[in-house]
Write an enzyme that holds these catalytic residues in place. Structure first.
Site, PDB file in Angstrom:
ATOM      1  N   HIS A  10      11.683   4.800  25.631  1.00 26.06           N
ATOM      2  CA  HIS A  10      11.164   3.425  25.495  1.00 26.06           C
ATOM      3  C   HIS A  10       9.774   3.408  24.846  1.00 26.06           C
ATOM      4  CE1 HIS A  10      14.388   2.383  28.404  1.00 26.06           C
ATOM      5  NE2 HIS A  10      14.002   3.517  28.973  1.00 26.06           N
TER       6      HIS A  10
ATOM      7  N   GLU B 202       6.983   5.801   4.759  1.00 25.34           N
ATOM      8  CA  GLU B 202       7.309   4.363   4.766  1.00 25.34           C
ATOM      9  C   GLU B 202       8.403   4.041   3.751  1.00 25.34           C
ATOM     10  OE1 GLU B 202       3.763   1.497   5.334  1.00 25.34           O
ATOM     11  OE2 GLU B 202       2.921   3.330   4.500  1.00 25.34           O
TER      12      GLU B 202
ATOM     13  N   SER C  90      -5.780   2.071  -0.235  1.00 20.33           N
ATOM     14  CA  SER C  90      -5.674   0.630  -0.367  1.00 20.33           C
ATOM     15  C   SER C  90      -6.601   0.181  -1.487  1.00 20.33           C
ATOM     16  CB  SER C  90      -6.081  -0.034   0.947  1.00 20.33           C
ATOM     17  OG  SER C  90      -6.477  -1.369   0.715  1.00 20.33           O
TER      18      SER C  90
ATOM     19  N   LYS D 137      -8.744   3.196   4.024  1.00 20.61           N
ATOM     20  CA  LYS D 137      -7.317   3.379   4.303  1.00 20.61           C
ATOM     21  C   LYS D 137      -6.715   4.624   3.671  1.00 20.61           C
ATOM     22  CE  LYS D 137      -4.767   1.101   6.250  1.00 20.61           C
ATOM     23  NZ  LYS D 137      -4.100  -0.157   5.943  1.00 20.61           N
TER      24      LYS D 137
END
Ligand code: ARG
Length: 468
Positions: free
Chosen positions: A165, A299, A286, A292
């Site tokens: 979980h 991804e 970024s 970043k």
């Protein structure tokens, strides 16, 4: 898009049956050469085998067979050199190659199509093409698995939290987690081999749908092309695209697995987890936020699974309700299949390059495993060994954990006296049970997370990879 000359006729390649030439737009609409030219090498390989067989059974003379063989090799060279003139008015890869062959060698070129049809030809080409693709993909999958197993070996004793979980559950080793990834991919590898085994039959000789009146030798062409045997039914041979569906199903499962691994990498590289660093060369920044460093590779791989599921759905829907035998619908099998192969290969390549370069932050993983009372089950098991039924032990430990939560301490921070306040059976030896190292070492059975089990499991995993 339509253009003013769409309805102008062009000279027909269809010969006698037609009284007018194909509408220009229809010609473009029905053509597949722009994408099925990817099958050119396999198309020529199949034609070489077909011509050799026609010669062996006496349908082609010695001179014709030699001319066709030489001519096909010249066509192959032109395609490789990029000088081949691909023509939409020749519709597809098969007719482009055959027409060019006839330009090069004359009359003999017109005999190549004896005893075959584009229907058995294309079915053969795709099988040959997909067989190669599966071999290349399997090699890349194996490279990835080797990287994963190597990480498992290096980190057989590295502690991290195991989750259920997405809540800290029990301590595990990072090596154990890597070997779980490997299991998914091991199944995928065998699924790929199953798909390869089932497709490895030769449709050549089925011709349009019913077979041919010429005395062909189907065993010979099957053997020349490395197929195990000819397909058994001519109608099925030209209409079957199960192998493409199966491949896309396998590809969808592999990509689903890669998406799960990607999701974990994305989580693990976040500041909140900070379990892993991915080297800069696999990340991007970024354009606005200078701080970043984004895990773009995982991804993107996670995102690719959507398109892969789409290809599977496209092929299932393409084949649904199609009557026997060949239908032009089948031309629509190629773009999804081609993209599935390329996408899967690229995803595996990216992962196989990236995984060996992953840098686990072992201290952070260990600290995270200390959170969330990950050894609570070990305390319950300990009480069971002291004679308590498991349900009672569960209750005692639940109360002990609640006590720790109130005081903001870990289980192993408690004194022996405090622990004994919850159950008298607890003795000094409890502290080895409450440690992370004690917890993982105690799960010492096949499939467990104990470091010696992880080392043995990694060894067996490598042995399987070595057998390929
Ligand atoms: N380009 C076609 C395909 O990909 C080749 C077979 C065409 N056969 C036919 N009877 N029109 O399916």
């Amino acid at each position: 898009m339509s253009t003013p000359d769409d309805n102008q006729n062009t000279s027909s390649l269809w010969g006698g049956r037609f009284t007018e030439a194909t509408d220009l737009f229809v010609q473009r609409f029905t053509a597949s050469e722009s994408f099925d030219r990817q099958l050119a090498a396999q198309d020529i390989e199949g034609s070489l085998a077909h011509a050799a067989m026609l010669h062996a059974v006496g349908v082609l003379t010695d001179d014709e067979a030699v001319a066709i063989q030489e001519g096909l090799k010249n066509v192959r060279d032109e395609i490789a050199a990029g000088t081949f003139d691909w023509r939409t008015d020749r519709e597809d890869v098969h007719m482009n190659i055959e027409a060019r062959l006839t330009e090069l060698i004359g009359e003999a070129g017109k005999k190549l199509h004896t005893g075959r049809s584009r229907n058995d030809q294309v079915a053969t080409d795709i099988r040959l093409w997909l067989r190669n693709a599966i071999d290349a993909i399997s090699a890349e999958l194996t490279r990835l698995q080797r990287g994963i197993v190597a990480l498992a070996q290096t980190h057989a004793t590295t502690i991290m939290p195991g989750f259920t979980h997405l809540q800290v559950a029990q301590p595990i080793t990072f090596g154990h987690h890597m070997l779980a990834w490997n299991e998914m991919l091991e199944r995928d590898w065998s699924r790929l081999q199953d798909c390869r085994d089932r497709l490895n039959q030769c449709p050549l000789g089925a011709a349009a749908l019913a077979g041919t009146t010429f005395p062909i030798d189907r065993e010979m062409t099957a053997e020349m092309l490395g197929f195990v045997h000819p397909t058994r039914n001519s109608l099925d041979s030209v209409s079957d695209r199960d192998f493409a569906i199966e491949f896309c199903a396998v590809a969808a499962i592999v990509t689903t697995h890669l998406s799960r691994m990607s999701e974990e990498l994305v989580l693990w590289t976040s500041a909140q987890f900070n379990f892993i660093d991915i080297p800069d060369r696999f990340c991007t920044g970024s354009s606005i936020m200078p701080q970043k460093k984004n895990p773009d590779v995982p991804e993107l791989v996670r995102g690719k699974s959507g398109r892969m599921n789409g290809h599977l759905m496209a092929l299932l829907t393409l084949m649904k309700s199609q009557p026997l035998a060949y239908n032009k619908d089948n031309q629509e099998d190629k773009e999804p299949l081609f993209d599935a192969v390329k996408t899967l290969f690229d995803c595996l390549r990216a992962f196989a390059d990236m995984v060996p370069a992953l840098q686990p932050n072992t201290d952070n993983m260990r600290t995270a495993a200390l959170q969330g009372f990950s050894t609570a089950t070990d305390l319950a098991d300990y009480l069971v060994r002291k004679g308590l039924p498991f349900r009672d032990a569960h209750e005692v430990v639940g109360k002990t954990v609640a006590h720790c939560v109130n005081r903001g301490i870990h289980l192993e921070d408690m004194s022996l006296a405090d622990l004994q306040g919850f159950n008298q059976a607890i003795e000094e030896d409890v502290f080895s049970v409450l440690s992370l190292e004690g917890s993982v070492a105690a799960r010492d059975h096949v499939g467990g997370t104990a470091p010696n089990q992880v080392i043995a499991a990694a060894q067996s995993a490598l042995a399987l990879l070595d057998q390929r």
